[in-house]
Motif scaffolding. Structure first.
Motif, PDB file in Angstrom:
ATOM      1  N   SER A 268       0.826  -1.206   0.000  1.00 37.71           N
ATOM      2  CA  SER A 268       0.000   0.000   0.000  1.00 37.71           C
ATOM      3  C   SER A 268       0.863   1.259   0.000  1.00 37.71           C
ATOM      4  N   LEU A 269       1.905   1.258   0.820  1.00 38.34           N
ATOM      5  CA  LEU A 269       2.786   2.429   0.901  1.00 38.34           C
ATOM      6  C   LEU A 269       3.510   2.678  -0.424  1.00 38.34           C
ATOM      7  N   VAL A 270       4.016   1.613  -1.028  1.00 40.85           N
ATOM      8  CA  VAL A 270       4.752   1.769  -2.280  1.00 40.85           C
ATOM      9  C   VAL A 270       3.869   2.411  -3.337  1.00 40.85           C
ATOM     10  N   GLN A 271       2.643   1.894  -3.487  1.00 42.59           N
ATOM     11  CA  GLN A 271       1.753   2.429  -4.523  1.00 42.59           C
ATOM     12  C   GLN A 271       1.276   3.843  -4.173  1.00 42.59           C
ATOM     13  N   GLY A 272       1.019   4.078  -2.894  1.00 45.29           N
ATOM     14  CA  GLY A 272       0.617   5.412  -2.478  1.00 45.29           C
ATOM     15  C   GLY A 272       1.726   6.434  -2.684  1.00 45.29           C
ATOM     16  N   GLN A 273       2.960   6.059  -2.346  1.00 39.19           N
ATOM     17  CA  GLN A 273       4.091   6.977  -2.520  1.00 39.19           C
ATOM     18  C   GLN A 273       4.408   7.208  -3.992  1.00 39.19           C
ATOM     19  N   LEU A 274       4.205   6.187  -4.821  1.00 37.65           N
ATOM     20  CA  LEU A 274       4.404   6.376  -6.254  1.00 37.65           C
ATOM     21  C   LEU A 274       3.433   7.423  -6.797  1.00 37.65           C
ATOM     22  N   GLN A 275       2.167   7.321  -6.405  1.00 34.68           N
ATOM     23  CA  GLN A 275       1.176   8.288  -6.873  1.00 34.68           C
ATOM     24  C   GLN A 275       1.488   9.687  -6.349  1.00 34.68           C
ATOM     25  N   LYS A 276       1.958   9.744  -5.127  1.00 35.72           N
ATOM     26  CA  LYS A 276       2.283  11.045  -4.519  1.00 35.72           C
ATOM     27  C   LYS A 276       3.411  11.744  -5.264  1.00 35.72           C
ATOM     28  N   VAL A 277       4.504  11.007  -5.529  1.00 39.32           N
ATOM     29  CA  VAL A 277       5.656  11.636  -6.163  1.00 39.32           C
ATOM     30  C   VAL A 277       5.379  11.956  -7.631  1.00 39.32           C
ATOM     31  N   ASN A 488      10.795   1.958   2.405  1.00 38.00           N
ATOM     32  CA  ASN A 488       9.952   2.152   1.229  1.00 38.00           C
ATOM     33  C   ASN A 488       9.109   3.420   1.316  1.00 38.00           C
ATOM     34  N   TYR A 489       8.722   3.789   2.525  1.00 43.88           N
ATOM     35  CA  TYR A 489       7.950   5.028   2.684  1.00 43.88           C
ATOM     36  C   TYR A 489       8.780   6.229   2.264  1.00 43.88           C
ATOM     37  N   ASN A 490      10.064   6.211   2.598  1.00 46.12           N
ATOM     38  CA  ASN A 490      10.919   7.369   2.327  1.00 46.12           C
ATOM     39  C   ASN A 490      11.625   7.280   0.976  1.00 46.12           C
ATOM     40  N   LEU A 491      12.129   6.107   0.631  1.00 46.62           N
ATOM     41  CA  LEU A 491      12.950   5.987  -0.563  1.00 46.62           C
ATOM     42  C   LEU A 491      12.114   6.065  -1.844  1.00 46.62           C
ATOM     43  N   VAL A 492      10.957   5.399  -1.864  1.00 42.27           N
ATOM     44  CA  VAL A 492      10.120   5.388  -3.064  1.00 42.27           C
ATOM     45  C   VAL A 492       9.619   6.794  -3.387  1.00 42.27           C
ATOM     46  N   ALA A 493       9.488   7.646  -2.376  1.00 40.53           N
ATOM     47  CA  ALA A 493       8.989   9.013  -2.573  1.00 40.53           C
ATOM     48  C   ALA A 493      10.042   9.961  -3.141  1.00 40.53           C
ATOM     49  N   LEU A 494      11.303   9.513  -3.234  1.00 35.65           N
ATOM     50  CA  LEU A 494      12.346  10.370  -3.798  1.00 35.65           C
ATOM     51  C   LEU A 494      12.215  10.397  -5.321  1.00 35.65           C
ATOM     52  N   PRO A 495      12.225  11.578  -5.938  1.00 35.90           N
ATOM     53  CA  PRO A 495      12.021  11.669  -7.392  1.00 35.90           C
ATOM     54  C   PRO A 495      13.046  10.884  -8.206  1.00 35.90           C
ATOM     55  N   GLY A 496      14.265  10.779  -7.703  1.00 36.64           N
ATOM     56  CA  GLY A 496      15.308  10.083  -8.449  1.00 36.64           C
ATOM     57  C   GLY A 496      15.365   8.597  -8.189  1.00 36.64           C
ATOM     58  N   VAL A 497      14.475   8.080  -7.333  1.00 35.28           N
ATOM     59  CA  VAL A 497      14.508   6.658  -6.969  1.00 35.28           C
ATOM     60  C   VAL A 497      13.225   5.942  -7.398  1.00 35.28           C
ATOM     61  N   TYR A 500      12.260   1.923  -7.968  1.00 28.78           N
ATOM     62  CA  TYR A 500      13.520   1.200  -7.799  1.00 28.78           C
ATOM     63  C   TYR A 500      13.978   1.163  -6.341  1.00 28.78           C
ATOM     64  N   GLY A 501      13.309   1.911  -5.477  1.00 24.51           N
ATOM     65  CA  GLY A 501      13.629   1.854  -4.059  1.00 24.51           C
ATOM     66  C   GLY A 501      12.954   0.701  -3.346  1.00 24.51           C
ATOM     67  N   ALA A 502      11.874   0.145  -3.954  1.00 23.80           N
ATOM     68  CA  ALA A 502      11.120  -0.921  -3.292  1.00 23.80           C
ATOM     69  C   ALA A 502      11.949  -2.194  -3.070  1.00 23.80           C
ATOM     70  N   PRO A 503      12.712  -2.691  -4.072  1.00 16.12           N
ATOM     71  CA  PRO A 503      13.515  -3.886  -3.815  1.00 16.12           C
ATOM     72  C   PRO A 503      14.582  -3.676  -2.753  1.00 16.12           C
ATOM     73  N   PHE A 504      15.065  -2.431  -2.623  1.00 17.63           N
ATOM     74  CA  PHE A 504      16.096  -2.160  -1.619  1.00 17.63           C
ATOM     75  C   PHE A 504      15.554  -2.396  -0.208  1.00 17.63           C
ATOM     76  N   GLY A 505      14.235  -2.205  -0.039  1.00 16.89           N
ATOM     77  CA  GLY A 505      13.610  -2.517   1.248  1.00 16.89           C
ATOM     78  C   GLY A 505      13.744  -3.992   1.583  1.00 16.89           C
ATOM     79  N   ASN A 506      13.603  -4.871   0.567  1.00 17.80           N
ATOM     80  CA  ASN A 506      13.797  -6.309   0.786  1.00 17.80           C
ATOM     81  C   ASN A 506      15.239  -6.620   1.158  1.00 17.80           C
ATOM     82  N   VAL A 507      16.175  -5.941   0.487  1.00 14.57           N
ATOM     83  CA  VAL A 507      17.587  -6.166   0.785  1.00 14.57           C
ATOM     84  C   VAL A 507      17.890  -5.805   2.236  1.00 14.57           C
ATOM     85  N   LEU A 508      17.415  -4.632   2.667  1.00 11.30           N
ATOM     86  CA  LEU A 508      17.655  -4.194   4.045  1.00 11.30           C
ATOM     87  C   LEU A 508      16.965  -5.103   5.050  1.00 11.30           C
TER      88      LEU A 508
END
Length: 630
Positions: A268-277, A488-497, A500-508
Motif C-alpha cells: 500500500s505504501l509503495v503504490q501510495g508513494q508512487l502516486q504522490k511523487v 519504502n515510505y521514504n525511498l520510493v517518494a524520492l524523485p530520483g529513486v 527502484y527503491g522498493a527492492p532495496f527494502g527487501n535487501v535491508l
C-alpha cells in the motif's frame, strides 16, 4: 529384558521413521505446490499484463492476511490436541476437538468472507488500487473453504497422516493452474479489461479450495465409515477445549500474520508513494520517460490546476479529498462539478501508472520468490533432524546437521542470487515479454541480492526453532519488517529513486534478519557451526560464476547483433536496437549453462561441500562417491 529393550528401540525407530516420513511427504507436497505455482504465475503475467498483475497481487495480499489470521495457528493446535488425545485412546475427545475446531474455523471464515465480499472496494482503496476490488470479491469464498480445509488437515496430521494434506494442497494448486489460467486467457480473448481478467485468474484459487475441501470431506467420511467407536472416554467441556486451542493457536497466528501484514502495509505504501511523487514532483517522470507516456497526465494536471481555488496547490491530500467528494456525489446521484471531474481524471491516470509500475515489480517478485521455494525441502527437514539429535542428547550431531543445512543453503542461495543480479533484465525479457524489461529488469537485479539473504534467513529460522527458540525469529522478522516499511515510505517518494527503491527494502529487511539470526545462533547454540567456511567458498565460486555469465551473455549479445538475424530493428533507422526474444533466449540459456558449469567445477575444486552435507540429500551417498568426497 534385552528383548523388551529391543522392542522398545524398535517402537522408537518406527515412530521416528513415521515422523520423518510425514515430514518428507509434506516437503514433497510443498515442492510440488511451489512448482505448480511457478507454472501458474509466469504465464499469468503474460496473459493479464502489467496492470492486471498489480490487481492480482493486491487482491491476493489482502486475502493472504485474512487467511493467515483465520487459519495460521489453528491447524497446529488441532493437530497437537488430536495427537495427544489419540495417543491416550480418547476417541470421543478427538471427535469433540474436531467438531469444535470446524465450528471455529467456519465462524472465522464467514467473518472474513463478509469483510472481503461486502467491503471489497474499501480494501482495494487501502491498497491504492480500486481495480483490485473484483479480485478481492472473487477470493472471498476461498477464505471459508480454506478455514474448513485447515480443520480437516489438522485432524489428519493429528493422526500422523500427512498424505491428505499434501494431496489436497496439490489438488488446490492444479485447479488454480487449470481454472485460473484458462479463465484468464478466455476472458482476455473476449476483450475484457485486465482487472477483470485478473479477477478471473484469481477465481481459480477459489475453485481450487472448493475441490480440495470436497476431497478432504470425502476422505474423512470414508475414514469415519470404517472406524468403530468403542471408546467410552468422557470428552472435556467445550470451553476447556476452546481455551486449549486458543492458547496454542494465538501465538502462532500472531507470528505468522506478521509477514502478511507487513507485506500489505508495504504494498500500500509503495503504490501510495508512487502516486504522490508522480503528482507532486514531475521531475520523477524522467525515471520512466522511455516506458510511460506522460502526455495524458500532463494535460489532466494542467486542467485540474486551472480549476483549483486561488492559492490551492496540487497535492495528494487535496486530490484525495476531491476524489472522495466526487465519490459521495456519485453515490447520492448528484452531478459532478468540473473540478470533481478533473480531479477524478488525474486520480485515474495516477492509479493507472502506479498499477503499471507495481505490476512490473510484482512480476519481478514472482521470479524472486522461486529460489525461496527451493528452501522448503531444507527447512522441512532441518527441524525434525536437529530436534531428534537434541532429544538423544547428541549436541555435536545437531550442530553438524545445522552446519550442513547452512552450507547447502549457501551453495544454493549464492549462485541463484548472483545469477538474478547479473541477468535480471535478460531473464525478464525471456519469461515476461508483456512486462517492460527496462523497469522490471533492474528491479529483479536488486531483488537478486535479497534472494541470498531471505534464503539464508529461512534456514536460520528453522535452526533456531529446532533448538526451541520459537519467538526470537518472530522478533527479528518484526524488526526487519519495520525497517522495510520505513525504507519504502521514504525511498520510493524520492524523485530520483521511485519504484527502484522498493527492492532495496527487501535487501535491508532480510539482510538485517539474516545477520541478527546468525548472531543469535552464535550466542545461544552450543557447538555452533562455523560460518566462515560455510559462506566464503560459495561466495567466491558464485562471484566468478557471475562474471562468467555476464561475459558470456554480453559476448553472445554482440555476436547476435552483428549477425542481425536475431535482432529487433528500429523502423526509423533500420538498425538493430536489441535482441529479439529468440536471440535473448539463446544468449540467456547459454550464459546459464556456462555459469552452471563454472560453478560446479569451482565447488568441487574448492571442496565447498562435504560428504556429511550430501548425506542430508536424496542419493547423497552416491553423489559423494561420484565426486570422490570422503
Amino acid at each position: 529384558m534385552a528383548q523388551n529393550n529391543g522392542a522398545s528401540q524398535s517402537a522408537r525407530t518406527s515412530k521416528q521413521n513415521t515422523f520423518f516420513g510425514g515430514a518428507a511427504i509434506l516437503a514433497v507436497g510443498i515442492m510440488a505446490v511451489k512448482l505448480i505455482g511457478m507454472f501458474y504465475r509466469i504465464p499469468l503475467v503474460n496473459i493479464i499484463g502489467e496492470q492486471g498483475t498489480a490487481d492480482f497481487q493486491n487482491a491476493y495480499n489482502i486475502y493472504a492476511v485474512l487467511l493467515t489470521i483465520s487459519t495460521a495457528g489453528l491447524p497446529v493446535a488441532v493437530s497437537k490436541l488430536v495427537s495427544e488425545a489419540n495417543a491416550l485412546g480418547r476417541k470421543n475427545q478427538v471427535q469433540r476437538i474436531f467438531r469444535l475446531a470446524l465450528a471455529l474455523f467456519l465462524t472465522l471464515g464467514v467473518l472474513s468472507f463478509l469483510v472481503m465480499f461486502f467491503r471489497a472496494e474499501w480494501l482495494a482503496e487501502l491498497m491504492h488500487d480500486t481495480k483490485a476490488a473484483a479480485g478481492v470479491r472473487a477470493l472471498a469464498p476461498a477464505v471459508i473453504c480454506v478455514g474448513c480445509l485447515s480443520a480437516f488437515r489438522g485432524y489428519s496430521q493429528g493422526h500422523s497422516d500427512m498424505a491428505p494434506t499434501a494431496v489436497s494442497q496439490i489438488i488446490e494448486a492444479l485447479c488454480k493452474l487449470a481454472v485460473g489460467l484458462g479463465l484468464a486467457y478466455w476472458m482476455v480473448q473476449q476483450g475484457v479489461s485486465e482487472d477483470a481478467a485478473a479477477a478471473g485468474a484469481i477465481t481459480g484459487v477459489t475453485v481450487g479450495t472448493i475441490i480440495a475441501l470436497a476431497y478432504m470431506v470425502f476422505r474423512f467420511m470414508m475414514l469415519q465409515a470404517r472406524q468403530e467407536n468403542l471408546s467410552r472416554d468422557v470428552p472435556d467441556a467445550p470451553g476447556a477445549i476452546l481455551r486449549d486451542v486458543l492458547l496454542i493457536a494465538l501465538p502462532i497466528t500472531l507470528s505468522s500474520s506478521m509477514v502478511g501484514i507487513v507485506t500489505v502495509i508495504d504494498s500500500s505504501l509503495v503504490q501510495g508513494q508512487l502516486q504522490k511523487v508522480l503528482l507532486e514532483n514531475p521531475d520523477s517522470w524522467a525515471l520512466y520517460a522511455e516506458s510511460i507516456d506522460f502526455t495524458p497526465l500532463r494535460t489532466a494536471l494542467e486542467g485540474w490546476k486551472q480549476l483549483l481555488p486561488m492559492g490551492g496547490s496540487p497535492s495528494i491530500e487535496v486530490l484525495t479529498r476531491q476524489v472522495e467528494a466526487a465519490q459521495s456525489a456519485q453515490a447520492s446521484g448528484t452531478a459532478l462539478t468540473a473540478l470533481d471531474s478533473a480531479a477524478w481524471d488525474v486520480h485515474a491516470l495516477l492509479e493507472s501508472m502506479s498499477r503499471t509500475l507495481y505490476g512490473n515489480y510484482s512480476g519481478a517478485l514472482n521470479i524472486y520468490n522461486l529460489p525461496t521455494s527451493l528452501m522448503a525441502a531444507i527447512t522441512a527437514s532441518v527441524i525434525p533432524a536437529v530436534s531428534a539429535a537434541l532429544a538423544r542428547r547428541e549436541r555435536k550431531k545437531a550442530a553438524k546437521v545445522a552446519g550442513s543445512a547452512l552450507r547447502i543453503t549457501a551453495l544454493l542461495a549464492f549462485p541463484m542470487g548472483v545469477g538474478l543480479f547479473v541477468l535480471g533484465t535478460p531473464i525478464i525479457r525471456l519469461l515476461y515479454p508483456r512486462l517492460n524489461a527496462a523497469i522490471a529488469g533492474p528491479l529483479l537485479s536488486e531483488l537478486g541480492i535479497a534472494t541470498l539473504f531471505v534464503c539464508m534467513m529461512l534456514v536460520c529460522n528453522s535452526v533456531l526453532q529446532a533448538y526451541g527458540f520459537i519467538n526470537l525469529p518472530v522478533a527479528v522478522m518484526l524488526l526487519g519488517g519495520v525497517l522495510k516499511i520505513f525504507n519504502n515510505y521514504n525511498l520510493v517518494a524520492l524523485p530520483g529513486v521511485g519504484i527502484y527503491g522498493a527492492p532495496f527494502g527487501n535487501v535491508l529487511c532480510f539482510g538485517l534478519c539474516m545477520v541478527l539470526d546468525l548472531v543469535i545462533i552464535s550466542r545461544v547454540i552450543p557447538d555452533r557451526p562455523s560460518f566462515a567456511p560455510a559462506f566464503a567458498k560459495p561466495a567466491a565460486a558464485s562471484a566468478l560464476m557471475g562474471l562468467g555469465a555476464w561475459a558470456v551473455y554480453g559476448l553472445l549479445s554482440k555476436l547476435l547483433m552483428k549477425l542481425g538475424k536475431l535482432c529487433v530493428l528500429d523502423e526509423a533507422t533500420k538498425q538493430a536496437v536489441e535482441l529479439s526474444r529468440t536471440g535473448n533466449a539463446l544468449a540467456v540459456l547459454l550464459a546459464i549453462g556456462v555459469a552452471v558449469a563454472i560453478y560446479g567445477i569451482l565447488v568441487i575444486a574448492l571442496r565447498a561441500i562435504s560428504k556429511d552435507d550430501l548425506m542430508l540429500m536424496p542419493k547423497g551417498e552416491k553423489i559423494a562417491k561420484i565426486l570422490h568426497l570422503s
